[in-house]
Design a protein around this motif. Structure first.
Motif, PDB file in Angstrom:
ATOM      1  N   GLU A   1       0.832  -1.195   0.000  1.00  0.00           N
ATOM      2  CA  GLU A   1       0.000   0.000   0.000  1.00  0.00           C
ATOM      3  C   GLU A   1       0.871   1.251   0.000  1.00  0.00           C
ATOM      4  O   GLU A   1       2.082   1.179   0.240  1.00  0.00           O
ATOM      5  N   VAL A   2       0.251   2.380  -0.263  1.00  0.00           N
ATOM      6  CA  VAL A   2       0.992   3.629  -0.458  1.00  0.00           C
ATOM      7  C   VAL A   2       0.810   4.596   0.702  1.00  0.00           C
ATOM      8  O   VAL A   2       1.779   5.147   1.230  1.00  0.00           O
ATOM      9  N   ALA A   3      -0.434   4.792   1.130  1.00  0.00           N
ATOM     10  CA  ALA A   3      -0.711   5.799   2.154  1.00  0.00           C
ATOM     11  C   ALA A   3       0.047   5.523   3.446  1.00  0.00           C
ATOM     12  O   ALA A   3       0.546   6.445   4.104  1.00  0.00           O
ATOM     13  N   ASN A   4       0.145   4.241   3.820  1.00  0.00           N
ATOM     14  CA  ASN A   4       0.842   3.933   5.073  1.00  0.00           C
ATOM     15  C   ASN A   4       2.339   4.202   4.969  1.00  0.00           C
ATOM     16  O   ASN A   4       2.968   4.665   5.924  1.00  0.00           O
ATOM     17  N   LEU A   5       2.937   3.950   3.789  1.00  0.00           N
ATOM     18  CA  LEU A   5       4.349   4.269   3.627  1.00  0.00           C
ATOM     19  C   LEU A   5       4.576   5.773   3.667  1.00  0.00           C
ATOM     20  O   LEU A   5       5.554   6.249   4.271  1.00  0.00           O
ATOM     21  N   ARG A   6       3.686   6.523   3.050  1.00  0.00           N
ATOM     22  CA  ARG A   6       3.814   7.988   3.116  1.00  0.00           C
ATOM     23  C   ARG A   6       3.742   8.472   4.562  1.00  0.00           C
ATOM     24  O   ARG A   6       4.495   9.366   4.973  1.00  0.00           O
ATOM     25  N   ALA A   7       2.843   7.890   5.334  1.00  0.00           N
ATOM     26  CA  ALA A   7       2.708   8.284   6.737  1.00  0.00           C
ATOM     27  C   ALA A   7       3.937   7.861   7.537  1.00  0.00           C
ATOM     28  O   ALA A   7       4.444   8.625   8.378  1.00  0.00           O
ATOM     29  N   LEU A   8       4.437   6.644   7.280  1.00  0.00           N
ATOM     30  CA  LEU A   8       5.619   6.166   7.992  1.00  0.00           C
ATOM     31  C   LEU A   8       6.838   7.032   7.689  1.00  0.00           C
ATOM     32  O   LEU A   8       7.722   7.180   8.541  1.00  0.00           O
ATOM     33  N   LYS A   9       6.892   7.624   6.524  1.00  0.00           N
ATOM     34  CA  LYS A   9       8.008   8.498   6.154  1.00  0.00           C
ATOM     35  C   LYS A   9       8.152   9.648   7.140  1.00  0.00           C
ATOM     36  O   LYS A   9       9.265  10.129   7.402  1.00  0.00           O
ATOM     37  N   THR A  10       7.042  10.089   7.720  1.00  0.00           N
ATOM     38  CA  THR A  10       7.077  11.205   8.669  1.00  0.00           C
ATOM     39  C   THR A  10       7.335  10.755  10.103  1.00  0.00           C
ATOM     40  O   THR A  10       7.514  11.589  10.986  1.00  0.00           O
TER      41      THR A  10
ATOM     42  N   LEU B   1      10.274   0.622   1.195  1.00  0.00           N
ATOM     43  CA  LEU B   1      10.233  -0.136  -0.054  1.00  0.00           C
ATOM     44  C   LEU B   1       8.792  -0.277  -0.492  1.00  0.00           C
ATOM     45  O   LEU B   1       7.969  -0.833   0.239  1.00  0.00           O
ATOM     46  N   GLN B   2       8.496   0.254  -1.678  1.00  0.00           N
ATOM     47  CA  GLN B   2       7.158   0.150  -2.230  1.00  0.00           C
ATOM     48  C   GLN B   2       7.029  -1.143  -3.023  1.00  0.00           C
ATOM     49  O   GLN B   2       7.659  -1.320  -4.072  1.00  0.00           O
ATOM     50  N   LEU B   3       6.261  -2.083  -2.514  1.00  0.00           N
ATOM     51  CA  LEU B   3       6.010  -3.324  -3.228  1.00  0.00           C
ATOM     52  C   LEU B   3       5.063  -3.072  -4.391  1.00  0.00           C
ATOM     53  O   LEU B   3       4.125  -2.264  -4.275  1.00  0.00           O
ATOM     54  N   ILE B   4       5.309  -3.738  -5.500  1.00  0.00           N
ATOM     55  CA  ILE B   4       4.524  -3.547  -6.727  1.00  0.00           C
ATOM     56  C   ILE B   4       3.986  -4.894  -7.166  1.00  0.00           C
ATOM     57  O   ILE B   4       4.744  -5.776  -7.592  1.00  0.00           O
ATOM     58  N   ASP B   5       2.693  -5.070  -7.067  1.00  0.00           N
ATOM     59  CA  ASP B   5       2.083  -6.342  -7.463  1.00  0.00           C
ATOM     60  C   ASP B   5       1.937  -6.400  -8.977  1.00  0.00           C
ATOM     61  O   ASP B   5       2.231  -5.438  -9.700  1.00  0.00           O
ATOM     62  N   SER B   6       1.454  -7.522  -9.435  1.00  0.00           N
ATOM     63  CA  SER B   6       1.348  -7.747 -10.866  1.00  0.00           C
ATOM     64  C   SER B   6       0.142  -7.032 -11.463  1.00  0.00           C
ATOM     65  O   SER B   6      -0.762  -6.578 -10.766  1.00  0.00           O
ATOM     66  N   THR B   7       0.132  -6.942 -12.779  1.00  0.00           N
ATOM     67  CA  THR B   7      -0.986  -6.382 -13.531  1.00  0.00           C
ATOM     68  C   THR B   7      -2.193  -7.296 -13.374  1.00  0.00           C
ATOM     69  O   THR B   7      -2.030  -8.516 -13.362  1.00  0.00           O
ATOM     70  N   PRO B   8      -3.425  -6.804 -13.297  1.00  0.00           N
ATOM     71  CA  PRO B   8      -3.856  -5.402 -13.282  1.00  0.00           C
ATOM     72  C   PRO B   8      -4.271  -4.943 -11.877  1.00  0.00           C
ATOM     73  O   PRO B   8      -5.228  -4.181 -11.728  1.00  0.00           O
ATOM     74  N   LYS B   9      -3.599  -5.404 -10.860  1.00  0.00           N
ATOM     75  CA  LYS B   9      -4.008  -5.143  -9.490  1.00  0.00           C
ATOM     76  C   LYS B   9      -3.731  -3.701  -9.086  1.00  0.00           C
ATOM     77  O   LYS B   9      -3.010  -2.966  -9.762  1.00  0.00           O
TER      78      LYS B   9
END
Length: 375
Positions: free
Chosen positions: A233-242, A249-257
């Motif tokens: 997920e993205v929002a939690n990593l953005r929050a953890l950055k602060t 590390l942003q995990l990237i799942d396969s298409t089309p998820k």
């Protein structure tokens, strides 16, 4: 020539080096845990003779032991892995435990415990329906009565020898284990904790991130460069950055998820958008790494995409997942003809292609094979 799992274990480098094998153990090291400390000595990124690639034991040495156990983590470290991958789920009483998914029917012996039979239920997590038992329905004390089992016994029947030997571990216990291993091995063994199903955990009132941050701060690891925090997920990593200074590390799942937090927010973007030029630039504002499924880097056809280079141009390092030795996890062109699911294919052929692209890291169930491929 096809190789059985046992033959490939020897021919393909097996457990790295004979000296390393002699030291391997299925139990945690005897060193006393120190809850307030980190994981030991300075890091040795890339290991001797293999450049700057970071080799991560995926759920430990899960090609040889049931995943997310002391046996698995210890073996990966003794093989020479730079770090181990640890998936984190919450218990009912807000403790963080290492399980690949909140559903534990396939990775523990819970089904053999009649006292927990009534807790079996069906739960939808991030759009997928799971039937079984869930960490969020158990206290830590209850989970400690269970033992780990091999998740894919048809593919890894040899691993079932170790069924029932290891308990479920908490994050603190894993950090203690890695601290002891670091002292024994004379090098730092890092950790890549993954926050599992962040949006779902929050929706059931058991968010992982606050507990996780508290553990890192208490142990003096909140700014540790050898603690690389992952999420799909993205929002939690953005929050953890602060909140912490650890690399993300942003995990990237396969298409089309799509990331679960995007779906929950009705954001139409998918993982494909995250790996676009613009998407990678956005990821680089909060993360140091991307962790794409390996097929996004080199599809089964064998022709590499531009992702590794595009990520580098955006200032990101690439750590694809998951490398495994068995035929079924390799592209058809690298599989060896053999009806047994446990048969190893041409794992070295696959590693060679990714090495040629200059990837900076990787997740492997067979860290010893990855190390041999880079040595």
């Amino acid at each position: 020539m096809s190789l059985s799992r046992r033959a490939a274990f020897t021919v393909a480098g097996g457990l790295a080096a004979t000296a390393g094998l002699a030291a391997c153990s299925d139990s945690a090291p005897a060193a006393a845990p120190t809850a307030a400390t980190g994981t030991g000595a300075p890091a040795q990124q890339g290991g001797p003779g293999r450049g700057q690639v970071t080799i991560v034991g995926h759920r430990g040495a899960s090609g040889y032991r049931p995943e997310h156990t002391a046996s698995s983590y210890s073996l990966a470290a003794r093989m020479g892995a730079d770090a181990v991958d640890v998936d984190l789920c919450s218990t009912k009483d807000r403790q963080l435990v290492a399980r690949h998914e909140p559903e534990i029917g396939g990775t523990t012996d819970v089904a053999r415990h009649p006292e927990f039979a009534s807790r079996r239920r069906t739960v939808v997590i991030d759009g997928t329906s799971y039937d079984g038992w869930f960490t969020t329905d158990f206290t830590l004390a209850e989970l400690k009565t269970l033992r780990a089992v091999e998740r894919i016994p048809a593919t890894r029947p040899h691993n079932t020898l170790y069924d029932g030997r290891d308990p479920i571990l908490t994050l603190d216990e894993i950090l203690d284990l890695l601290a002891g291993l670091s002292r024994q091995l004379g090098r730092r063994v890092g950790i890549l904790p993954e926050v599992k199903h962040s949006t779902w955990h929050a929706s059931v009132g058991l968010p992982i991130e606050p507990v996780f941050v508290d553990v890192l701060r208490r142990r003096g690891l909140a700014d540790d460069p050898q603690v690389i925090v992952q999420s799909f997920e993205v929002a939690n990593l953005r929050a953890l950055k602060t909140q912490i200074g650890c690399p993300l590390l942003q995990l990237i799942d396969s298409t089309p998820k799509a990331p679960a937090d995007f779906v929950a927010a009705r954001d139409p973007r998918t993982y494909d958008d995250l790996v676009s030029a613009r998407g990678l630039q956005e990821v680089a504002t909060y993360a140091t790494w991307i962790g794409p499924s390996k097929e996004r880097v080199i599809p089964p056809t064998g022709t590499p995409t531009t992702l590794a280079g595009d990520a580098r141009a955006a200032g990101l390092k690439t750590m694809p997942y998951t490398f495994r030795n068995e035929n079924e996890f390799l592209p058809p062109r690298l599989q060896r003809p053999n009806p047994e699911r446990s048969t190893y294919g041409d794992a070295f052929g696959e590693y060679a292609q990714y090495r040629a692209l200059g990837i900076e890291g990787l997740f492997s169930d067979n860290a010893d094979t990855a190390i041999a491929a880079w040595s």
